[in-house]
Design a protein around this motif. Sequence first.
Motif, mmCIF file in Angstrom:
data_model
loop_
_atom_site.group_PDB
_atom_site.id
_atom_site.type_symbol
_atom_site.label_atom_id
_atom_site.label_comp_id
_atom_site.label_asym_id
_atom_site.label_seq_id
_atom_site.Cartn_x
_atom_site.Cartn_y
_atom_site.Cartn_z
ATOM 1 N N GLN A 32 99.168 160.264 43.355
ATOM 2 C CA GLN A 32 98.806 161.190 44.426
ATOM 3 C C GLN A 32 99.851 161.237 45.536
ATOM 4 O O GLN A 32 99.619 161.869 46.566
ATOM 5 C CB GLN A 32 97.445 160.788 45.013
ATOM 6 C CG GLN A 32 96.310 160.773 44.007
ATOM 7 C CD GLN A 32 96.014 162.142 43.438
ATOM 8 O OE1 GLN A 32 96.346 163.153 44.045
ATOM 9 N NE2 GLN A 32 95.400 162.184 42.265
ATOM 10 N N HIS A 33 100.978 160.567 45.367
ATOM 11 C CA HIS A 33 102.052 160.608 46.355
ATOM 12 C C HIS A 33 101.571 160.179 47.738
ATOM 13 O O HIS A 33 101.960 160.754 48.756
ATOM 14 C CB HIS A 33 102.658 162.013 46.437
ATOM 15 C CG HIS A 33 103.034 162.590 45.108
ATOM 16 N ND1 HIS A 33 103.382 161.814 44.025
ATOM 17 C CD2 HIS A 33 103.123 163.875 44.688
ATOM 18 C CE1 HIS A 33 103.675 162.601 43.000
ATOM 19 N NE2 HIS A 33 103.515 163.847 43.377
ATOM 20 N N GLU A 34 100.733 159.153 47.770
ATOM 21 C CA GLU A 34 100.164 158.736 49.047
ATOM 22 C C GLU A 34 101.233 158.240 50.027
ATOM 23 O O GLU A 34 101.127 158.472 51.236
ATOM 24 C CB GLU A 34 99.112 157.636 48.824
ATOM 25 C CG GLU A 34 97.786 158.154 48.295
ATOM 26 C CD GLU A 34 97.135 159.173 49.220
ATOM 27 O OE1 GLU A 34 97.270 159.056 50.448
ATOM 28 O OE2 GLU A 34 96.509 160.112 48.711
ATOM 29 N N GLU A 35 102.266 157.552 49.506
ATOM 30 C CA GLU A 35 103.299 157.042 50.406
ATOM 31 C C GLU A 35 104.046 158.179 51.092
ATOM 32 O O GLU A 35 104.388 158.103 52.274
ATOM 33 C CB GLU A 35 104.273 156.156 49.640
ATOM 34 C CG GLU A 35 103.702 154.810 49.219
ATOM 35 C CD GLU A 35 104.787 153.917 48.634
ATOM 36 O OE1 GLU A 35 105.771 153.645 49.341
ATOM 37 O OE2 GLU A 35 104.641 153.508 47.479
ATOM 38 N N ARG A 86 102.874 161.266 51.638
ATOM 39 C CA ARG A 86 101.970 161.915 52.580
ATOM 40 C C ARG A 86 101.793 161.074 53.845
ATOM 41 O O ARG A 86 101.738 161.600 54.965
ATOM 42 C CB ARG A 86 100.611 162.168 51.912
ATOM 43 C CG ARG A 86 100.675 163.123 50.733
ATOM 44 C CD ARG A 86 99.322 163.217 50.033
ATOM 45 N NE ARG A 86 98.321 163.731 50.950
ATOM 46 C CZ ARG A 86 98.093 165.029 51.170
ATOM 47 N NH1 ARG A 86 98.808 165.928 50.522
ATOM 48 N NH2 ARG A 86 97.164 165.422 52.010
ATOM 49 N N LYS A 87 101.726 159.763 53.665
ATOM 50 C CA LYS A 87 101.567 158.877 54.815
ATOM 51 C C LYS A 87 102.789 158.935 55.719
ATOM 52 O O LYS A 87 102.672 158.972 56.951
ATOM 53 C CB LYS A 87 101.316 157.445 54.337
ATOM 54 C CG LYS A 87 101.077 156.451 55.462
ATOM 55 C CD LYS A 87 100.792 155.068 54.896
ATOM 56 C CE LYS A 87 100.563 154.051 56.025
ATOM 57 N NZ LYS A 87 100.296 152.696 55.476
ATOM 58 N N GLY A 145 94.458 163.711 54.687
ATOM 59 C CA GLY A 145 94.048 163.250 53.368
ATOM 60 C C GLY A 145 93.902 164.376 52.371
ATOM 61 O O GLY A 145 93.802 165.559 52.730
#
Length: 440
Positions: A184-187, A189-190, A196
């Motif tokens: 989900q490519h959270e890093e 996006r963060k 979210g």
Amino acid sequence: MNSILRHGVEWRRLLQAGVVGISAAVVVKVCCQPELPESWRQRRTFTVVPADTKVFDAQNKALQMVANAAGLALHDLQRVVRSNWCGLELIAEVIAAAPENDKRSLAEQMAQRARRQNLLPQADDVQNAVASSRPRPETRRTYGVDVGGDAPLYLASGHEVSDINAALEQLRDEGLVILSAEAQHEEVRKALRLPGLGRPVREVPSREILALGCSAPLEPSAGRRHFLLRGTDFAEQVVVPLLAPIMPLCYRYFSENRPDASPGSFLNDGNGHSCSRLYLSECQLLVSDPGAVNQMWHCDAWLTGEDKCEGLTVILPLTEVDDELGPTNLLPGSHLFAGFNLGATMKGLKALAAAGGSVAPTPLRPGQALIYDARLMHRGLANSSYNRCRVVVVMRLDMLDTPPPGATVFQTAMIRALGVLLQGLSSVYKVLPIPNLRTA
């Protein structure tokens, strides 16, 4: 005078391609009914799954064999492979699939070829070879130039494309493919301070992105901000590693199209001299703000008189991308027009007909990747929303001997004109009556 004659020949070829396209449209419509958009998208989407444990172990053992044959520790070999994008991991797959009695000799053969092509240093020169590729921040002046940086090690990721041969065939025939993974490519996006998943992105302040070390954004068309990321810690540590699961497909495609360059040259030996290799020619964060206008039709690369891939473009969405947000609009099969070969052009028109004309593969979600041949005609559509941004990462892989830009100003004008012609043809094609629309 020679320039005028050359341009005249190119315009004549363009006109011929347009006439062939218009003439073939009606015939193809009768013989080849297009698929519904959802069916078309599903058939061209492939899943990235965890690799089979036994196959994964065999490939890593094969890489160790190459390291032994080259007189390098495995750690040093991996450092070299990361620094020069030579695709030696693909060769490890070939060795792993070979008969047991042939593996060692094959590994020695590959190591010798890699060293002859100056893609593997001696053991005492590994440090210098790796240090020479250290990345430096990209600027407008270094756009398209190799600024260094590491290639993602896909064997270390432990993932593979579920049906890589079918995906390769799809990329070969239509010039585009969609890969779907759970990441989900959270890093990313963060780091960008995006909301979210499932929540719309209302605004992306430039200051948040500039704080990551990139230069001021380019704005080639109204409403679009292109931030150049290569060479930044954000790109090296967070963004580029996202390529790892799709690199097996990319290496295979380049190996097939460029047997004279690595990794294809490992298998074909070339002429024994230093050969070209892949590099990351583009890594951008693209933000399409509300009200962004349509881009013109263009290609990232265009080869006249030749029919081989120059590069691959990868789009990784960081937001949900629907029709309202201005997705990427493509003309499937148009990458086959580049060589002005009648047979390839007809094959490209057949792919365009199967899609029912120009397509914008939507919806796309974070975790998916749209990959297309750099010769494929495409454009970004307008963002018609009032309060939502489209945020995507755009990366491109090229060969050192064919760096961007891949088209002259005149060729770009030709591509734009041909794109408009094909788009108009697509619009007419879509309204032509057909008796029974295929749904699967």
